[in-house]
Each structure stands twice: as C-alpha cells, then as structure tokens.
Design an enzyme around this catalytic site. Structure first.
Site, PDB file in Angstrom:
ATOM      1  N   ASP A 149       0.799  -1.212  -0.120  1.00  0.00           N
ATOM      2  CA  ASP A 149       0.085  -0.029  -0.021  1.00  0.00           C
ATOM      3  C   ASP A 149       0.853   1.092   0.159  1.00  0.00           C
ATOM      4  O   ASP A 149       2.048   1.330   0.351  1.00  0.00           O
ATOM      5  CB  ASP A 149      -0.966   0.121   1.203  1.00  0.00           C
ATOM      6  CG  ASP A 149      -2.255   0.571   1.273  1.00  0.00           C
ATOM      7  OD1 ASP A 149      -2.305   1.322  -0.029  1.00  0.00           O
ATOM      8  OD2 ASP A 149      -3.007   0.464   1.784  1.00  0.00           O
ATOM      9  N   ASP A 169     -10.357   1.509  -2.836  1.00  0.00           N
ATOM     10  CA  ASP A 169     -10.954   1.649  -1.567  1.00  0.00           C
ATOM     11  C   ASP A 169     -12.466   1.406  -1.633  1.00  0.00           C
ATOM     12  O   ASP A 169     -13.246   1.038  -0.291  1.00  0.00           O
ATOM     13  CB  ASP A 169     -10.319   2.496  -0.497  1.00  0.00           C
ATOM     14  CG  ASP A 169      -8.742   2.263  -0.170  1.00  0.00           C
ATOM     15  OD1 ASP A 169      -8.554   1.183  -0.458  1.00  0.00           O
ATOM     16  OD2 ASP A 169      -8.216   3.038   0.353  1.00  0.00           O
TER      17      ASP A 169
END
Length: 731
Positions: A478, A548
């Site tokens: 990430d 997301d």
C-alpha cells in the site's frame, strides 16, 4: 521486416501487426513525422511535406533549406530555434541559455527490444517478437546527444518509444524537460480521451473535443494518482466502442507525468507525454546519461474496444512478469473491513476458518499487525510483529492458516513512516522534507525518501526479513499519501528537483530486488485503492487493488474505466458487507458477487457474521468463480453497455478459442414501464452453436451477436445477471 528503410528517400516505415508509422530525415538533418495509422504495405511518398512559407515563421539554419521548425511535423521537437509549440525537451546550459538544436546523425535497426536500465518497460521474450529503431541526434554546440528508441511488435498492434539523453560535451547540462515521445498530427479533428477521479471514485472517463491551445492530464503528486492516469488518446469524432480511429498513449511510469495535446495555429495537433517538467530538473554531467520512461502507443481502427484488447493483451503477456503472469489467481478473504485495527490471533483464525469452509484459498492480514498499531497514528516503518495481538508471532498465525490448507498473505506500507515510530525517532531526516519547513502529514504519516540508497536498503531488509520469517505467499503493498515539501537531505541544492524522479527509481529498485528475491510471492499494489494503477507498477506487481470503494454500483464505473487500459486479471475486486462502508448503499450479495467476479475475485467482510443463507450464496459464488476464473482472468474482454452513459452496464468475457463465454448484465435503478431488454453480445464465433447453461437453450453465435438475447424481467434496484455459454457444435 517490420522496419523498412528507404535509403534514397531517407524514410523509415515501422509496421506493427495493424499499423504503420512513417518518419523521414529531411534535408539530411531534421527528423520529421509523415504518417501514423492503418497498416500499409509500402510507403511511396503519398503525403510529402509541403514547405509552405508562413509569415513570421523563422527559417532554420542553414537558411537555404527553407525550413521553418514552427511548421515542420517533428519527432522530438525542441525550443529556441523557431518552433513555438510545446517542446519535448529543454536543456539549461552553464551560460544560462536554454537553446539546443538536435539534428540527425545516424541510426541503427536491429531485432529485439532493449531493456531500460532502472525502469519498467514492456519486453520481448525473443528477438523475433519485435524490432527496434534507434535514431541518434546531436546538438553540436553542447555535445548533447539524444537517442530516440522505437520498438514495434510483430504480432501485436503496439509501438513503444523512449529517449536516452547523454552529455558528450565538456560542460554541465541541466535537463529541464525530458519527455518520452511527441507526435505531430496534421489536423485537429479529434476528441481527447483521458481519465479523472479521486479517492473512492477512480477512473472516470473524460471525452471532449480538442480546442486551440493546450489541454492536458497530469500529476504533480509524486504518484500517477487517482486524480489522473498517465494515459491520453485522440479519437476521431465518430469513434465509438466498435468503430473509428484511436491513437492511444500510455506512460509506463508511476510518478509525476504530463500527457497533453496542443492544437497549434495552423490546425495541427501535437501530442506529448512523459515525466512532468513541473518542479523537475536533472543535472547531466559530462559523460552522464538519462533514460526517459517508455510510452506504449496503440493505433486502432475499430474503436475503443480494439484499443483496449490490444493494451490488455500486451500488458498481460509482455508487461506483467514472473510465475504469476500466466497462473490463475487465488480467491482471497481480507480482514480489513471486518476488523480494521481491532483483532487478535483467534479472531483472524476464525475468519480464515470460515473462508476455508466456503472454498476460499488465501487469507490476507491487513493493517495493524506490527509495532503498536492500534490506529493510524503510529508505527509505520517499524516492521516488527505486535506480540500483544499475535502472541505466536506471524509465523504462528500463518501456520494456523496454512495448516487449514489456505495460503497466508500480509499487508505492508513500506514507503511511509509515522512520526510516532522508532524508525522516525532514529532517522528523522529519512523522510521527504525541506529543512526549516513544517512537515505536512496525511493520515498521520510522512513519505520515506527513496531517493536515498540507505532508505531503500532498509525497506528491502525490513520487508525481506518479514517475508523470510513466515510462510507468506501474498503481499498487499500500500501507499496512502502523496508528496509535499518535496526535498531530500541526501541531495545537494543543485539536485533537489531530482527528488521525485529519484524516488521512483529507488522504488523500482526496491520492488525489483524484493520481487526477484521472493518470486513465489504474489504482490498486489495499492495506493489508497487505485491511486497508482499504472503500467509501471504492473511490471513489478501483477495485480492492483482498484479502489477502496467496495460498493458494487460504484465499482461498475471504476471497473469499466480501468478496462479501457488494464486487463481483468490485474483488477482486485472484492465483495464487502452492507450497508457499504464507503457510500452506505445496500445491495444484494448477487450483484456484489457478479461485479467482483468480473475481476480478480475476493471478499472483505466478517465471514463469521454471515447467516446460513448468506454462507450458501457465498459458497456458490466461490464455486462458480473457480469454474470460470481462467476465462475471466485470461479471456478476451468486450464492453457492451456503458454505465457512464445510462442506467445499465454489460460486458462479456470470451475464451481464446471462442468456445466459452460469460455474459454479465447490471441494472442500477428500476424504471416504470421498462422496455424489453435485448442484449447483443460480442466476440463469439458466428459459425458456432452455443448452449446457454442457465436455460439449456442453444443459439447460434451470429444470432447472439447480431440479433441478441432477450433478458428476463428483473425487479427492483441493483440487479444483475451472470450467464454462461459453451460451444455446442457448429452450424
């Protein structure tokens, strides 16, 4: 030979599988653009350059050439010698001037495709797959040399370009602009297609007519970003999904970029793409060289669908690398939306056990397993297992899960550091910062300075140590903030504007070393979702967490937009709980499953809280995906209905042999008195018969594509169909 050279006319004709690209050396010195479009067998000077005199257009030296660079269609234009358009390069010299004049010196043509040192790029597995042209240009006064690299793939409709700049002079040069490609089109009758968005709503489609002046997509964030994507296409006005000309440019780079089109005074268009010159410079000392990132260029004559299929095939087969390139990807369960930071080993084991019972193959432990990470305020950079939560360590937890027969995966955010961390307390200068300036935080974190080799070495060691410590087969990598106060304590003042690009070179080095050291690990890139979904990342990590935002209805547009460039096998797509955590929408498990099964499939919810009915639905979805995942992950993708243009979306996946297909249909909102919906599919063989597995009915491929199939009446909002067809013979 895919690259022909006419020595008398000084014409180079580059041929890919479906296109031709023609350039010419004019007056022995000027590299000019003649044609890019549908493939032609031979170029016989059908579109010679017309040297028309224009008022106030300066003549290039020597004047007897009667050439103005302001009207000459060039392959790598500069600034300062009569061309007033957007330059592809600009170089500062020790006397303060920025005038350079690159002229043709020589060329070479050879089989194969060279790698780009330190940078991701598409590749050829054998020299027979591609051919390369190198054009050497030089500015005699400074000794600056530019090598323009062109590669054409013999069996794919692709050309790539990049530039290598070298200082063969005696003085220091400073690159102020170093783009990867520039193409001069002879008219301006185009629409421009780019992608825009934000966190949670990535990859929206922007199409607008070209207007005089510059129009651009760009990032100044230190990442390719969710706001824009390093892509630009010119489309003829009548181009749609299935017909019309497309000229596409995609930069294989993950940092600051610019992709722009400039309509100039005589209704011509210049497209240029590369590293964003904003806040960029590069000190090029005598003997030094600078390599620009690669641009993938695609011409398609059969609309956006053909463009996408060319890009999808190239990226899946000649950008993604390693053992996972051609291997089906596992169905995973990720604990993030189930637990966030609040978990222990028993809770994780329970979710993994529930996933195993439902047929899932990989458990991924997300954020919160290291340091003292109980929220997002601390511990990034301290890659040490939190024994409060995991008393048996990562190895103990991983073995609990692998003993079930599942794989174990782990989340990292290696490029970041929390001010509240042991790493930051030990090395406060290791983050990107400007001395004396406040250090802006986002998500309570700072960006590590990957322009510094010692920082890269730390990440390699820290992540590698964790990967060595337990049976880890998957990594979610990430990156949750962009750059501010861009500066490096490791660079002298004259090199400070190199920081952002040196960061990318450092990141690519880190990824190359880790993915090479752990070839069995499946790496997935993430940047708050799809904030760094670009070809550069796919070279190292064969899949990306698209967004997301896990809401199925939002994902229709996100997945549709991404499909224009990137193959389904690269798209991480999960079923999450309802009400959805991002938009609070309530949708059925059916549509959530059908949307997620249109990519790289997984779940992100607390499986221990499912009802028995929900468990049976999930179990059926997992079983179905296992039957069709090879088709979805490696089949040919066709878009049918565009969710940006209406209330519905539809697409289909077709096997390479055209003997199997999956057709997916989605309707967002119910409407009164709706028409009977007939859906025409694509990509089938018109001579085959196909059995519709849901009904047992048999149809001709031509019938399904040209007449279509009637959909049943669907009731309510947020509904979907997921139909399968198999070859039943020939007609």
């Amino acid at each position: 030979m895919p690259i022909q050279f006419d020595a008398e006319q000084r014409v180079f004709h580059l041929q890919s599988a479906n296109s031709s690209y023609v350039l010419q050396i004019v007056k022995g010195e000027f590299v000019t653009h003649l044609y890019w479009g549908k493939k032609i067998k031979f170029y016989r000077d059908s579109s010679p350059l017309a040297f028309v005199g224009r008022a106030f257009a300066p003549n290039a030296e020597p004047k007897e050439h009667n050439i103005s660079l302001d009207t000459l269609p060039q392959e790598y234009p500069g600034f300062g010698t009569g061309d007033f358009g957007a330059p592809a390069y600009q170089v500062g010299q020790e006397d303060g001037s920025t005038v350079t004049d690159l002229r043709y010196v020589s060329h070479k043509i050879y089989a194969g495709k060279p790698a780009l040192p330190g940078l991701p790029a598409t590749y050829a597995e054998s020299d027979s797959e591609a051919d390369t042209l190198e054009l050497l240009l030089e500015d005699q006064l400074t000794g600056l040399q530019a090598t323009l690299l062109y590669t054409v793939y013999n069996t794919q409709g692709v050309m790539t370009r990049s530039v290598r700049l070298e200082n063969h002079g005696q003085q220091n040069l400073k690159l102020l602009r170093a783009l990867s490609a520039s193409v001069d089109f002879r008219d301006d009758e185009y629409d421009m297609l780019t992608f825009y968005g934000a966190h949670l709503k990535e990859r929206n489609i922007a199409r607008r007519p070209l207007v005089p002046g510059i129009q651009a997509a760009e990032s100044r964030r230190g990442a390719s970003s969710p706001q824009q994507n390093p892509f630009l296409a010119l489309l003829r006005k009548d181009t749609n999904e299935d017909a019309g000309e497309v000229y596409a440019f995609n930069l294989v780079y993950s940092g600051n970029f610019i992709a722009q089109a400039e309509v100039q005074q005589f209704q011509t268009t210049r497209v240029s793409i590369g590293i964003n010159p904003f806040d960029f410079s590069w000190l090029l000392e005598p003997g030094a060289s600078f390599q620009t990132p690669e641009v993938v260029m695609v011409y398609a004559s059969e609309g956006l669908g053909e463009m996408s299929r060319i890009l999808n095939k190239l990226y899946q087969s000649r950008l993604v690398r390693g053992k996972h390139r051609d291997a089906v990807r596992p169905i995973l369960i990720n604990n993030w939306e189930a637990t966030y930071f609040d978990f222990d080993a028993d809770k994780i084991t329970a979710i993994a056990s529930a996933g195993h019972e439902l047929g899932m193959e990989l458990f991924v432990l997300d954020d919160g397993w290291f340091g003292r990470r109980d929220d997002d305020h601390s511990s990034l950079g301290d890659w040490v297992t939190d024994l409060r939560k995991l008393p048996e360590g990562l190895d103990g937890l991983a073995r609990r899960i692998t003993d079930m027969g599942m794989q174990f995966g782990l989340w990292f955010e290696p490029e970041m550091v929390s001010p509240d961390s042991d790493l930051y307390r030990s090395h406060p200068d290791w983050c990107i910062h400007v001395p004396g300036r406040a250090r802006s935080e986002s998500r309570n974190q700072l960006v590590l300075d990957l322009s510094r080799p010692e920082v890269c070495n730390y990440i390699i060691q820290a992540v590698g140590s964790i990967l060595d410590s337990a049976p880890i087969s998957y990594v979610k990598w990430d990156m949750n903030r962009h750059m501010s106060e861009v500066g490096s304590a490791g660079l002298p003042p004259e090199r400070q504007r190199e920081t952002a690009h040196r960061y990318m070179l450092g990141l690519y080095r880190v990824m190359e070393e880790l993915t090479s050291a752990f070839p069995d690990v499946l790496f997935e890139s993430c940047s708050s979702g799809g904030g760094r979904y670009d070809p550069g990342m796919l070279y190292y990590m064969p899949q990306t967490w698209m967004s997301d935002n896990t809401d199925a209805i939002s994902r229709l547009k996100i997945q549709y937009g991404n499909s224009l460039m990137y193959p389904a096998v690269t798209m991480g797509s999960h079923v999450s709980t309802v009400p959805n955590h991002q938009v609070k929408r309530i949708t059925s498990l059916d549509i959530r499953g059908h949307v997620a099964m249109s990519g790289n499939f997984g779940y992100e919810l607390d499986l221990t809280k499912l009802t028995e009915e929900e468990k049976q639905t999930v179990k059926a979805q997992v079983a179905l995906y296992k039957e069709v995942r090879e088709l979805i992950q490696f089949g040919t993708f066709y878009r049918i209905l565009n969710p940006f243009e209406g209330n519905e979306a539809a697409w289909t996946f077709v096997s390479e042999q055209q003997d199997e297909a999956v057709l997916a249909f989605f309707r967002v909102l119910s409407q009164p008195n709706e028409r009977v919906q007939i859906l025409r599919t694509k990509g089938l063989n018109p001579n085959y018969l196909y059995r519709h597995l849901e009904t047992g009915r048999v149809y001709g491929g031509d019938e399904l594509m040209y007449n279509g199939i009637t959909l049943p009446r669907l009731e309510g909002d947020f509904v979907s169909l997921f139909w399968r067809f198999e070859k039943a013979g020939e007609q």
